[in-house]
Design an enzyme around this catalytic site. Structure first.
Site, PDB file in Angstrom:
ATOM      1  N   CYS A 105       0.834  -1.207   0.000  1.00 22.50           N
ATOM      2  CA  CYS A 105       0.000   0.000   0.000  1.00 22.50           C
ATOM      3  C   CYS A 105       0.875   1.266   0.000  1.00 22.50           C
ATOM      4  CB  CYS A 105      -0.969  -0.024   1.173  1.00 22.50           C
ATOM      5  SG  CYS A 105      -2.392   1.070   0.962  1.00 22.50           S
TER       6      CYS A 105
ATOM      7  N   HIS B 174      -3.586  -5.580   1.350  1.00 26.24           N
ATOM      8  CA  HIS B 174      -3.337  -5.899   2.757  1.00 26.24           C
ATOM      9  C   HIS B 174      -3.817  -7.312   3.048  1.00 26.24           C
ATOM     10  CE1 HIS B 174      -2.232  -1.850   4.015  1.00 26.24           C
ATOM     11  NE2 HIS B 174      -3.263  -1.379   3.348  1.00 26.24           N
TER      12      HIS B 174
END
Length: 499
Positions: A342, A442
């Site tokens: 991310c 994630h």
């Protein structure tokens, strides 16, 4: 009448979230329909709900303890710190705006109707709602407009149980002092106390329990022994990660440990979704260290991970202030592995642009130039659960995306391939045979087969027997039994109005 009870603490990190999760699983095991609720939370460790919203990670774990899907009503107000004085405000799962501390405290009373709306909707069809407070009700300087503790308990008219943490010391004073500081009508709302994280001989604490009951007027509902397996469950607050002073592995210490895989995770200032690394920590041949500010990344590191961030540009500046960019460059020259997730993925590219000032005044910044990608931050936030395959191994992956920004591969990129395929769409990039890689997903390492394949690329190893998702449920069941043995659950149900 809504059957509910609220758990407030004498301070932060006293174990409210864990106790609520354990009680939720214990009640679910008894056949009750249980719902967790936290009016206001502050955390950068969030979870995506099936309807495309986000809530605090603790409430997602509590929902799992209840054996139900998480929903945005379980945590209607989520504050995600971006600076020391400013946060992104998430209301019922969606971005409400950015605010500084003073502005939020002045306006938070406006959010009470929204909080009560979510609570009412969540309670429909539930046998009981377990409500978790935030911080402490004794923070009387923050009482005006409170929606997190006694302000909510009063508005919803529900009883309260106060939790004290004996492991940090001063538990008698903290409980008695809390009762003295709050208003008389609020004190009457507290129907009992739980002592958490007890170690040692309980007989030695019996006089302490009597003092608490006599001085505060709060009856004891149980003393909960320290639950060692708690480390297997996701942490919610970065404070808990920052306090884990794991020893730094020096080159001399690696002698005789050639089978180990040494992973360094950079503890940037606004780290988010740090439970991404719990499955790695669970692996017996992995030594994972959070590298604290001011520390050098050990030369013995096999893999450096740049984690998610709530403030990518400022954390990239923070990373450079620590000299970690130099350590990373040296690590790459030695043939080491690097993974960005991310915000960490965005940092690994050539440039990050913020034309609309989403994160602040810095409108563009050079990245670490480890991957041939550029990122443009946008106001639209991606919140979605994903699944697919890893291109290099063909193993299945699953997780979620939670980010602002669009990342594109440069047309001049050489030797760069997609890292993942998510439902027919390429995602992330990798180079050098996967040695340098990054993506937005994630929770990647929760997939046992993918985690095994990824670690085997770093070092030849036998696949471990760790089944991470099963281990979480087993730990929740163990926690429920732990609560059953030490807490008067029947009395809690009576206090909540169930019996």
């Amino acid at each position: 009448m809504t059957v509910a009870i609220m758990f407030q603490g004498t301070g932060s990190d006293v174990g409210k979230s864990l106790l609520v999760a354990g009680l939720a699983r214990a009640l679910a095991n008894r056949g009750l329909s249980v719902r967790p609720f936290k009016p206001q939370n502050m955390s950068n460790n969030a979870a995506v709900t099936p309807d495309g919203g986000e809530i605090g990670r603790a409430q997602a774990l509590q929902a799992r303890a209840c054996r139900i899907e998480p929903s945005t009503d379980m945590n209607p107000i989520l504050l995600k710190p971006q600076t020391d004085l400013g946060s992104q405000v998430i209301v019922q799962g969606k971005i409400w705006g950015n605010t500084n501390t003073n502005n939020y405290w002045q306006k938070r009373h406006e959010l009470m109707p929204i909080v009560l709306e979510s609570f009412s909707r969540l309670a429909k069809g539930a046998d009981i709602v377990l409500v978790e407070g935030a911080g402490s009700p004794a923070e009387i300087n923050l009482r005006s407009g409170d929606i997190a503790n006694m302000g909510f308990a009063e508005a919803a008219d529900i009883p309260v149980i106060l939790i004290g943490d004996i492991d940090r010391g001063g538990v008698i004073a903290s409980i008695v002092g809390t009762g003295e500081l709050i208003q008389p009508q609020e004190k009457k709302r507290i129907k009992g106390v739980l002592i958490n994280k007890f170690r040692g001989d309980l007989n030695l604490f019996e006089p302490g329990i009597r003092v608490i009951e006599e001085k505060s007027g709060f009856p004891s509902l149980g003393v909960v022994p320290f639950f060692k397996q708690a480390r297997k469950l996701p942490d919610e607050d970065a404070v808990s990660v920052q306090s884990k002073q794991r020893p730094v592995i020096k080159e001399s210490d690696k002698k005789g440990l050639d089978e180990k895989i040494f992973i360094s995770v950079l503890l940037i200032s606004r780290i988010s979704n740090f439970d991404d690394f719990d499955p790695l920590i669970a692996e017996p041949d992995v030594e994972l260290t959070f590298i604290h500010p001011g520390d050098v990344i050990p030369a013995s590191t096999d893999l450096i991970i740049l984690p998610g961030s709530k403030a990518t540009i400022s954390d990239l500046l923070f990373l450079r202030e620590q000299g970690w960019d130099i350590d990373i460059a040296a690590h790459v020259r030695r043939g080491g592995h690097v993974l960005g997730i991310c915000g960490g993925y965005q940092m690994m590219g050539r440039m990050i642009s913020d034309p609309d000032g989403i994160e602040g005044d810095v409108r563009s910044i050079d990245g670490l130039n480890l991957l041939s990608v550029d990122t443009v931050l946008t106001s639209k936030k991606t919140l979605t659960k994903v699944s697919g395959i890893d291109h290099l191994s063909g193993e299945g992956v699953f997780g979620y995306e939670m980010h602002v920004g669009i990342t594109t591969i440069l047309s001049s990129a050489l030797h760069t391939t997609a890292m993942l395929n998510l439902e027919g769409i390429d995602d992330g990039v990798c180079t050098n045979g996967g040695r340098i890689s990054g993506c937005y997903v994630h929770g990647l390492f929760s997939s046992d087969s993918y985690r095994s394949a990824f670690l085997s690329r770093i070092k030849n190893r036998e696949a471990s027997s760790v089944s991470f998702e099963n281990e979480i449920d087993q730990t929740l069941d163990a926690l429920a039994q732990h609560i059953e043995e030490s807490v008067d659950i029947d009395q809690i149900l009576i206090l909540a109005g169930y019996k």
